[in-house]
Write a protein that holds these residues in place. Structure first.
Motif, PDB file in Angstrom:
ATOM      1  N   MET A 102       0.841  -1.173   0.000  1.00 29.90           N
ATOM      2  CA  MET A 102       0.000   0.000   0.000  1.00 29.90           C
ATOM      3  C   MET A 102       0.889   1.241   0.000  1.00 29.90           C
ATOM      4  N   ASP A 103       0.532   2.204  -0.805  1.00 37.11           N
ATOM      5  CA  ASP A 103       1.270   3.462  -0.827  1.00 37.11           C
ATOM      6  C   ASP A 103       0.833   4.328   0.340  1.00 37.11           C
ATOM      7  N   LYS A 104       1.793   4.959   0.996  1.00 42.69           N
ATOM      8  CA  LYS A 104       1.529   5.850   2.117  1.00 42.69           C
ATOM      9  C   LYS A 104       2.061   7.233   1.781  1.00 42.69           C
ATOM     10  N   THR A 105       1.371   8.245   2.262  1.00 40.95           N
ATOM     11  CA  THR A 105       1.783   9.630   2.054  1.00 40.95           C
ATOM     12  C   THR A 105       2.112  10.254   3.406  1.00 40.95           C
ATOM     13  N   PHE A 106       3.268  10.880   3.495  1.00 39.49           N
ATOM     14  CA  PHE A 106       3.651  11.646   4.677  1.00 39.49           C
ATOM     15  C   PHE A 106       3.865  13.087   4.263  1.00 39.49           C
ATOM     16  N   ILE A 107       3.467  13.993   5.114  1.00 44.87           N
ATOM     17  CA  ILE A 107       3.699  15.420   4.914  1.00 44.87           C
ATOM     18  C   ILE A 107       4.516  15.891   6.104  1.00 44.87           C
ATOM     19  N   THR A 108       5.705  16.390   5.832  1.00 43.35           N
ATOM     20  CA  THR A 108       6.618  16.792   6.905  1.00 43.35           C
ATOM     21  C   THR A 108       6.941  18.281   6.797  1.00 43.35           C
ATOM     22  N   ARG A 109       7.178  18.886   7.936  1.00 45.07           N
ATOM     23  CA  ARG A 109       7.667  20.265   7.971  1.00 45.07           C
ATOM     24  C   ARG A 109       9.092  20.191   8.494  1.00 45.07           C
ATOM     25  N   VAL A 110       9.990  20.861   7.790  1.00 40.76           N
ATOM     26  CA  VAL A 110      11.416  20.752   8.098  1.00 40.76           C
ATOM     27  C   VAL A 110      12.078  22.126   8.034  1.00 40.76           C
ATOM     28  N   TYR A 111      13.207  22.240   8.758  1.00 39.70           N
ATOM     29  CA  TYR A 111      14.046  23.420   8.587  1.00 39.70           C
ATOM     30  C   TYR A 111      14.763  23.296   7.250  1.00 39.70           C
ATOM     31  N   ASN A 112      14.842  24.368   6.515  1.00 43.81           N
ATOM     32  CA  ASN A 112      15.433  24.391   5.188  1.00 43.81           C
ATOM     33  C   ASN A 112      16.955  24.538   5.312  1.00 43.81           C
ATOM     34  N   ARG A 113      17.663  23.413   5.464  1.00 44.54           N
ATOM     35  CA  ARG A 113      19.107  23.438   5.650  1.00 44.54           C
ATOM     36  C   ARG A 113      19.789  22.507   4.647  1.00 44.54           C
ATOM     37  N   PRO A 114      21.036  22.838   4.286  1.00 50.12           N
ATOM     38  CA  PRO A 114      21.770  21.990   3.335  1.00 50.12           C
ATOM     39  C   PRO A 114      21.919  20.559   3.850  1.00 50.12           C
ATOM     40  N   GLY A 115      21.747  19.604   2.961  1.00 49.39           N
ATOM     41  CA  GLY A 115      21.946  18.195   3.289  1.00 49.39           C
ATOM     42  C   GLY A 115      20.728  17.496   3.856  1.00 49.39           C
ATOM     43  N   LEU A 152      15.841   1.550   5.258  1.00 50.96           N
ATOM     44  CA  LEU A 152      14.706   0.644   5.466  1.00 50.96           C
ATOM     45  C   LEU A 152      14.318  -0.100   4.192  1.00 50.96           C
ATOM     46  N   ASN A 153      15.127   0.076   3.134  1.00 58.12           N
ATOM     47  CA  ASN A 153      14.904  -0.585   1.851  1.00 58.12           C
ATOM     48  C   ASN A 153      13.553  -0.196   1.231  1.00 58.12           C
ATOM     49  N   LEU A 154      13.228   1.094   1.321  1.00 61.80           N
ATOM     50  CA  LEU A 154      11.983   1.609   0.767  1.00 61.80           C
ATOM     51  C   LEU A 154      12.293   2.578  -0.369  1.00 61.80           C
ATOM     52  N   ASN A 155      11.366   2.666  -1.314  1.00 62.46           N
ATOM     53  CA  ASN A 155      11.529   3.534  -2.466  1.00 62.46           C
ATOM     54  C   ASN A 155      10.591   4.728  -2.360  1.00 62.46           C
ATOM     55  N   ILE A 156      11.095   5.920  -2.661  1.00 58.81           N
ATOM     56  CA  ILE A 156      10.254   7.105  -2.719  1.00 58.81           C
ATOM     57  C   ILE A 156       9.608   7.130  -4.099  1.00 58.81           C
ATOM     58  N   LYS A 157       8.288   7.095  -4.151  1.00 57.13           N
ATOM     59  CA  LYS A 157       7.571   7.100  -5.434  1.00 57.13           C
ATOM     60  C   LYS A 157       7.334   8.513  -5.940  1.00 57.13           C
ATOM     61  N   GLU A 203       6.053   3.184  -0.644  1.00 59.46           N
ATOM     62  CA  GLU A 203       5.309   1.938  -0.498  1.00 59.46           C
ATOM     63  C   GLU A 203       5.653   1.293   0.838  1.00 59.46           C
ATOM     64  N   SER A 204       4.624   1.009   1.625  1.00 55.37           N
ATOM     65  CA  SER A 204       4.803   0.398   2.943  1.00 55.37           C
ATOM     66  C   SER A 204       4.097  -0.952   2.960  1.00 55.37           C
ATOM     67  N   GLN A 205       4.750  -1.931   3.557  1.00 55.13           N
ATOM     68  CA  GLN A 205       4.168  -3.267   3.632  1.00 55.13           C
ATOM     69  C   GLN A 205       3.057  -3.345   4.680  1.00 55.13           C
ATOM     70  N   ASP A 206       3.217  -2.593   5.794  1.00 58.44           N
ATOM     71  CA  ASP A 206       2.227  -2.656   6.868  1.00 58.44           C
ATOM     72  C   ASP A 206       2.362  -1.422   7.763  1.00 58.44           C
ATOM     73  N   ASP A 207       1.500  -1.338   8.771  1.00 57.65           N
ATOM     74  CA  ASP A 207       1.490  -0.188   9.671  1.00 57.65           C
ATOM     75  C   ASP A 207       2.748  -0.130  10.532  1.00 57.65           C
ATOM     76  N   LYS A 208       3.330  -1.295  10.843  1.00 55.30           N
ATOM     77  CA  LYS A 208       4.558  -1.328  11.643  1.00 55.30           C
ATOM     78  C   LYS A 208       5.700  -0.649  10.885  1.00 55.30           C
ATOM     79  N   GLN A 209       5.817  -0.937   9.596  1.00 50.82           N
ATOM     80  CA  GLN A 209       6.860  -0.328   8.781  1.00 50.82           C
ATOM     81  C   GLN A 209       6.632   1.181   8.651  1.00 50.82           C
TER      82      GLN A 209
END
Length: 82
Positions: A1-14, A26-31, A51-57
């Motif tokens: 199942m594809d999961k969507t996360f929305i994050t707020r971050v400080y805009n810093r190099p790296g 975690l061997n996951l791919n960003i789609k 893509e996440s295999q389950d809620d634990k991941q």
């Protein structure tokens, strides 16, 4: 199942490299990835789908992202069922 996360971050190099490294370890791919600057140029919003295999991941991804110094919040988007 594809999961969507929305994050707020400080805009810093790296930050994007460290962000992607969390998912790589975690061997996951960003789609899909979108970065949007806020009105305050010091903060950005990163929305991404992976893509996440389950809620634990999914919970593991959230915990590992929150450990990053420049990550302020990690929120669930919505689940996409293929």
């Amino acid at each position: 199942m594809d999961k969507t996360f929305i994050t707020r971050v400080y805009n810093r190099p790296g930050l994007l490299v460290r962000f992607a490294s969390v998912l790589t370890r975690l061997n996951l791919n960003i789609k899909s990835l979108m970065v949007t600057p806020d009105e305050d140029q010091k903060i950005s919003t990163i929305s991404f789908i992976f893509e996440s295999q389950d809620d634990k991941q999914t919970a593991t991804v959230r915990r590992n992202l929150l450990k990053q110094l420049d990550v302020l919040t990690v929120n669930d988007g919505f689940a996409i069922i293929n």
